[in-house]
Scaffold this active site. Sequence first.
Site, PDB file in Angstrom:
ATOM      1  N   GLY A 194     -26.111 -27.821 -13.371  1.00 32.94           N
ATOM      2  CA  GLY A 194     -27.368 -28.186 -12.724  1.00 32.94           C
ATOM      3  C   GLY A 194     -27.643 -29.678 -12.771  1.00 32.94           C
ATOM      4  CE  LYS A 235     -26.237 -25.436 -27.489  1.00 30.44           C
ATOM      5  NZ  LYS A 235     -26.677 -24.052 -27.736  1.00 30.44           N
TER       6      LYS A 235
HETATM    7  P1  ADP Z   1     -25.197 -29.744 -16.757  1.00 25.30           P
HETATM    8  O1  ADP Z   1     -26.567 -29.209 -16.417  1.00 25.30           O
HETATM    9  O2  ADP Z   1     -24.669 -30.657 -15.708  1.00 25.30           O
HETATM   10  O3  ADP Z   1     -24.246 -28.631 -17.125  1.00 25.30           O
HETATM   11  P2  ADP Z   1     -25.929 -30.166 -19.523  1.00 25.30           P
HETATM   12  O4  ADP Z   1     -27.076 -29.228 -19.310  1.00 25.30           O
HETATM   13  O5  ADP Z   1     -24.829 -29.748 -20.408  1.00 25.30           O
HETATM   14  O6  ADP Z   1     -25.341 -30.621 -18.095  1.00 25.30           O
HETATM   15  O7  ADP Z   1     -26.490 -31.529 -20.170  1.00 25.30           O
HETATM   16  C1  ADP Z   1     -27.437 -32.318 -19.512  1.00 25.30           C
HETATM   17  C2  ADP Z   1     -28.334 -33.025 -20.491  1.00 25.30           C
HETATM   18  O8  ADP Z   1     -27.567 -33.794 -21.411  1.00 25.30           O
HETATM   19  C3  ADP Z   1     -29.264 -33.989 -19.797  1.00 25.30           C
HETATM   20  O9  ADP Z   1     -30.588 -33.610 -20.044  1.00 25.30           O
HETATM   21  C4  ADP Z   1     -28.932 -35.342 -20.424  1.00 25.30           C
HETATM   22  O10 ADP Z   1     -30.060 -36.155 -20.637  1.00 25.30           O
HETATM   23  C5  ADP Z   1     -28.332 -34.943 -21.739  1.00 25.30           C
HETATM   24  N1  ADP Z   1     -27.509 -36.022 -22.303  1.00 25.30           N
HETATM   25  C6  ADP Z   1     -26.329 -36.475 -21.844  1.00 25.30           C
HETATM   26  N2  ADP Z   1     -25.885 -37.505 -22.595  1.00 25.30           N
HETATM   27  C7  ADP Z   1     -26.800 -37.707 -23.569  1.00 25.30           C
HETATM   28  C8  ADP Z   1     -26.904 -38.627 -24.665  1.00 25.30           C
HETATM   29  N3  ADP Z   1     -25.969 -39.533 -24.907  1.00 25.30           N
HETATM   30  N4  ADP Z   1     -27.980 -38.531 -25.462  1.00 25.30           N
HETATM   31  C9  ADP Z   1     -28.926 -37.597 -25.217  1.00 25.30           C
HETATM   32  N5  ADP Z   1     -28.887 -36.708 -24.203  1.00 25.30           N
HETATM   33  C10 ADP Z   1     -27.837 -36.762 -23.382  1.00 25.30           C
HETATM   34 MG    MG Z   2     -28.165 -28.467 -17.639  1.00 26.87          MG
END
Ligand code: ADP
Ligand code: MG
Length: 388
Positions: free
Chosen positions: A345, A197
């Site tokens: 996370g 996001k």
């Molecule tokens: P974090 O928890 O580390 O802050 P986010 O919650 O922002 O990270 O995003 C993690 C999600 O983003 C994961 O479920 C991952 O599968 C998804 N994601 C990352 N790159 C892609 C992509 N190219 N296409 C679809 N989903 C993606």
């Molecule tokens: Mg996340």
Amino acid sequence: MNLRSLSTAPRVGLALVRADLNVPLEQGQIRDDTRIRASLPTIEALRSRGSAVVVMSHLGRPKGKIEDGLSLGPVAQRLSELLKLDVRFAQGLPTSASAQAEVKRLQPGDVLLLDNLRFDPRETKDDPGLAAELARFGEIFVQDAFGAVHRAHASTHAITGILPSYAGLLVEREVQALDLLMNGTEQPFVLILGGAKIADKIGVIEHLAQQAQDVLIGGALGNTFLEARGVPIGRSLAESGELDVARGLMRRFQGRFHLPIDVVTTRAITEPGRAVNVEEVGSDEMIVDIGPATQAAYRDIVLGARRVFWNGPLGLYERAAFAEGTLAVANAVAECPGYTVVGGGDSAAALAASGLSDRVGHVSTGGGASLEFLEGRVLPGIEGLLES
Ligand code: ADP
Ligand code: MG
Ligand code: 3PG
């Protein structure tokens, strides 16, 4: 940032601790107990000073009513195992008559866990009435829920206006680590941002890109930036409503943004991927990872960095076939000789799964909280802990 430290707190009979025990559950089983382990030092410190300890937390997002699947019961059990102690548990509403009775029975060194704070609709409203009821469960308040300090809730914010409030050991450690990263002067400072996001990441980009030399972008976030640059991304996950925001950021921080030069695409996530030049994404394909050339380029930049902050996987890392980019970045961050911090996370989970957690400077227990902290704002759960 100067926080009122637990070591300066008076010795009291009863201490109230806000922890973030919001752990991932699967069919009632705890999938990852990192946050429970991270809360132990503060509880132990209070016990060794002779206090009885009342611990409170939220779990998931129940909408102000009791949901059996979101009870902290399983957490109380794990806490008992880790503390090697019979942790008492007050099931149901956190300030119910039976919770009050449990508190009255506590002896020095005892630990009581209240049930999910969000079972009470007043919690997320920062309600002073709920805060006052909770305040009867301690002579001091200890804020140790780093993962929730960006929330202005009764147990994280309103309570600090009622009880003398101190930073727990985890909050102290997190704040020190993020301060060190954000207020450091060593260059190059490299930001790696992936995940999903853009709205969650804009504030951090705006605040940190001013001092970062390189901003490495990947993940679904990268798809949005690629689309903003006019690259056809087929059926990739992206936020097409945010293209102007992405364009604005790239214009403001020109020359610092790095976007993928090659990517892994697939027609369906159950099918294998193929690595292609970023200009060659088919209209029926989705970008699911950064490609090998991008991995190598990002790796070089990270290895030369003196400060690194990484948030968000670089691809759909939950599927092994599309985890390579995220693993390459995790390895580069682990090998980087500079000061490295990982928040989020999913990024922390990817790091842990590769056994690399011990090789970075700091892994934050907060996702949203670490991002909002790095926006340079004083967060609601921290405000009341500042030394005046
Ligand atoms: P974090 O928890 O580390 O802050 P986010 O919650 O922002 O990270 O995003 C993690 C999600 O983003 C994961 O479920 C991952 O599968 C998804 N994601 C990352 N790159 C892609 C992509 N190219 N296409 C679809 N989903 C993606
Ligand atoms: Mg996340
Ligand atoms: C988290 O998991 O990021 C924290 O526990 C905060 O949870 P929340 O986003 O439901 O407030």
